[in-house]
Design a protein around this motif. Structure first.
Motif: not given
Length: 552
Positions: A322-345
């Protein structure tokens, strides 16, 4: 589709565009509640025919498109590029343009070989006002309220925000392009004629007339992007149910890793989950008799909130959802911290091009609910649109020729120049023939000089040097596109939406986020929907229904 050369930081910004699209308004903004607002409605107006579609006869795709909306796929870069523009469009004059940007500010034209190359090809000098996404609303408000004589010649209207009285501004200040583009008139601009009708339709008319040129986008919208190895390790399987999904997400979460990543404003990624439940997140459906129904009043949306609440209680979401930006979440996706994220196709390319990645990006297949197969989110097929300043006929025709050049399709010489620059200066050829950006191409490109937000050809699937990625994306579309859940209000006008839509959308999103986060009881949802309807939701339904009837 865009294979523009990007730095890692720019790649992250570009991928974030998909997240912005998730929150895009539900249609071309209509009129306000002030007097005279009915002028932008299409109800009771004679409708200008859409431009007559004529497909570009370019390189044949390796993977065929379908009438339902599956994109053409190219597993290799076309060996023989074609010409799509027969002559230099400009006359040596200066053209002022303005668009949104998700890159860094470009070097000035005097020190920018990419900028200079485009100017030479277009035959004009370009004065470019680049507006960062974060400043777009504020800057546009100033432009819209300013002196009409000071307007840029070409203006990008970005769909990521609802601009107050947007359609009225366009109707007053922009050129009515109907005489130039409606029906067979578009034949004077072959690349604009190559823009499919679905993009024009989702852009919408204003007062029955055509005022803009749409930026075409693929049918799949908000997508749950998986780290394929991560989810397969947790037991992902094709044909999964909602309960299977929940079990996989729980198993895939542990230590400092989380199966589900979500960014602030995404309502814990409710786009993917709402479509799996058979509805479009906070959008509209339409009955056979033309009655518009709000998705938020559909019991399936409430069931989806309950399901997401269960995922959150199980600890499957990243705690900063509820607080992290999409850009930072994408970085977590890239480094394997999260296994998924919602983004445009449409944000697939940076995920595959991420240097040193140790994962395989994959769009998730929807799960079924109660035995009913799930769907995917249908995007608005126009990622904004471009208007031109009122001017004499000859000037308007010049501006349209410029936009026609920028709308060059994949497989053309013009597309390569606009997306990659000059061979030997900005890129070299990879083994498969595709452009490979050099150091200069990482800085001088159409992300930092965002020409692609002025005009662009129809999107195609292509990942340089990765034919298997293209095949996988195309196969996913073949499976899922027939089950797309669309928002019925795209391209329609509603005066109440223009006046109150953003505020009412915030009411819904805040309550939905609070419910999933555990701050608000699920029982509050019905009261919120009732308030939303009383404050304008029911009026929007009536207005969308009238405009829908006029357009059908």
């Amino acid at each position: 589709m865009s294979s523009t050369p990007l730095s890692r930081r720019a790649l992250i910004r570009t991928a974030a565009v998909g997240a912005v699209a998730i929150a895009a308004p539900v249609g071309l903004t209509g009129c306000s509640t002030e007097s005279g607002g009915d002028g932008v409605s299409n109800a009771g107006k004679k409708l200008a025919p859409w431009p007559a579609y004529k497909a570009f006869a370019g390189p044949k795709p390796d993977l065929a498109p379908t009438a339902e909306g599956v994109q053409p796929g190219y597993t290799s870069y076309p060996a023989d590029l074609t010409r799509s523009v027969s002559r230099t469009p400009g006359d040596g004059s200066t053209v002022k343009v303005m668009s949104v940007s998700f890159g860094t500010p470009p070097k000035p034209a005097s020190a920018n070989k990419f900028w200079q190359a485009v100017e030479k090809a277009l035959g004009v000098k370009i004065e470019y006002t680049v507006i960062s996404q974060t400043d777009y609303q504020k800057k546009m408000a100033t432009v819209m309220a300013g002196d009409p004589g000071e307007l840029p010649d070409i203006i990008n209207i970005f769909s990521g925000f609802a601009l107050p009285r947007e359609a009225q501004f366009v109707q007053r200040r922009a050129e009515d392009l109907t005489p130039f583009l409606s029906g067979d008139a578009v034949e004077d601009y072959p690349n604009l004629a190559n823009i499919p009708t679905h993009a024009w339709r989702d852009m919408g008319r204003i007062g029955g007339r055509i005022y803009g040129i749409p930026l075409e986008r693929p049918l799949p919208g908000s997508t749950l992007w998986l780290n394929e190895e991560y989810f397969e390790g947790a037991g992902m399987k094709e044909g999964w149910t909602d309960q299977d999904f929940a079990a996989v997400a729980k198993k895939g979460t542990g230590g400092k890793k989380y199966a589900l990543g979500a960014a602030v404003g995404s309502v814990f990624g409710d786009g993917f989950h709402s479509a799996a439940h058979g509805v479009h997140a906070r959008g509209w459906s339409v009955k056979d008799d033309g009655t518009f129904l709000p998705v938020v009043a559909d019991e399936r949306y409430k069931q989806m909130l309950d399901f997401q609440l269960g995922l959150r209680k199980a600890g499957s979401y990243h705690p900063d959802a509820t607080s992290i930006s999409q850009i930072d979440m994408i970085a977590l996706y890239y480094n394997g911290t999260v296994g998924s994220l919602q983004d445009g196709f449409g944000g697939y390319l940076p995920k595959f091009l991420e240097k040193g990645r140790k994962y395989t990006p994959a769009p998730a297949l929807p799960y079924s609910v109660g035995g009913t197969p799930g769907g995917i989110v249908g995007a608005r097929r126009s990622f904004g649109y471009t208007v031109v300043k009122k001017a004499k006929k000859e000037r308007v025709q010049l501006l349209l020729r410029i936009l026609d050049y920028l709308a060059a399709p994949f497989g053309s010489e013009e597309w390569e120049l606009v997306h990659y620059g000059l061979e030997g200066t900005h890129f070299t050829r990879a083994k498969d023939g595709s452009p490979e950006p050099n150091a200069l191409g990482q800085v001088e490109n159409n992300t930092n000089l965002p020409l692609k937000y002025l005009a662009e050809g129809p999107q195609a699937l292509f990942v340089p040097g990765m034919p298997d990625a293209v095949k996988a994306l195309h196969a996913w579309q073949v499976k899922t596109v027939p089950h797309t859940v669309r928002n019925a209000s795209y391209g329609l006008q509603s005066r109440t939406y223009t006046a109150q839509g953003t505020t009412l959308e915030t009411l819904l999103k805040d309550t939905a986020t609070g419910i999933i986060a555990g701050r608000t009881p699920l029982s509050e949802w019905d009261a919120t929907v009732k308030t939303w309807r009383q404050r304008g939701g029911d009026r929007m339904a009536e207005e969308f229904a009238k405009d829908y009837a006029a357009n059908n």
